[in-house]
Design a protein around this motif. Structure first.
Motif: not given
Length: 278
Positions: A118-119, A122-123, A125-126, A131, A134-135, A137-138, A151
């Motif tokens: 999942a990270y 998110g990365h 997406l970052w 952003r 991504a946040y 997901v974090q 992320p």
């Protein structure tokens, strides 16, 4: 030879083995048939299965499972490296975690593996400039798995996080390839710095349970950090550090400590010194 390339490109031994194990698991435990079909056997690729599993775990009243699955599918379609890293992570868990006996286990049951995948979305997406998503997901990974990875952090492949409870990885942290860490590890900062402020973990590093690595310091390739240590200074390659604050107590003990999962400290008679996994 050119005619063979499409067939060879379609070979995926990791996914094939997961599907074989899934079919056997359904035969062994029919009550799990619905879950295993939904998570594995209904999907054509590992990437599709990962997107489905991530969406299942992270969906909430604020974000539907369908939307999360579409986002994950988009990430895997756009960046083949995500799927490559996931396969390397599965192999890492299988090879290093004595509680892992099948390839299917990380995908279905191990929150360390699931949190890292999942990270990775998110990365992605970052890096796309998305952003806020991504946040989100974090946030959900932290809420669901107890794993808080910013992320923007950069993490290599072949990662094994055993138990994965209370893991924290800061925004400017970098983690190399083939790293193993146990629960309650923090890769954090030391104050309110706003620039490059988090650790840089080299390839093949083994980090014991509860270890804290703080500040913009380098931990050299194939080194070991003992359980409960607080690392505030750079660690040379192929060394073992222990204590609060951590000091060099010897060599790493082998050429690939993260893969060997050798927790013995020099002169110690028990693996408890570095927090052996179950």
């Amino acid at each position: 030879m050119a005619k063979l390339q499409p067939k060879l490109a379609g070979v995926d031994p990791v996914w094939s083995r997961i599907r074989e194990e899934a079919a056997q698991a359904v035969a062994d435990e029919p009550l799990l048939g619905g879950m295993i079909h939904g998570c594995v056997l209904h999907h054509a690729t590992l990437e599709k299965a990962l997107a489905y599993r991530m969406a299942q775990k992270l969906a909430s009243g604020e974000m539907s499972e369908q939307l999360l699955r579409e986002i994950a599918d988009e990430a895997y379609a756009a960046d083949a490296a995500l799927g490559v890293a996931a396969r390397a992570d599965i192999m890492a868990v299988f090879d290093r975690d004595p509680a892992c006996h099948r390839y299917i286990q990380p995908l279905l049951f191990f929150k360390g593996f699931q949190a890292v995948q999942a990270y990775r979305v998110g990365h992605w997406l970052w890096r796309q400039g998305r952003r806020d998503f991504a946040y989100f997901v974090q946030m959900r990974v932290s809420e669901v798995f107890g794993v808080d990875i910013h992320p923007a952090a950069r993490i290599g492949q072949g990662i094994m996080i055993d138990h994965a409870h209370s893991i924290v990885v800061g925004e400017t942290a970098v983690v190399g390839d083939n790293v193993s860490m146990l629960h309650s590890v923090t890769l954090g900062g030391t104050g309110k710095e706003t620039e490059d402020r988090h650790p840089k973990i080299g390839d093949g590093v083994l980090i014991g349970a509860g270890a804290k690595v703080l500040g913009n310091i380098r931990v050299g390739n194939c080194s070991r950090i003992a359980a409960g240590s607080v690392v505030l200074e750079e660690v040379p390659p192929c060394k073992t550090v222990a204590g609060v604050p951590a000091r060099i107590v010897g060599e790493a003990g082998c050429d690939q400590p993260a893969m060997r999962m050798d927790h013995l400290l020099p002169g110690a008679g028990s693996s408890a010194a570095m927090g052996e996994g179950l």
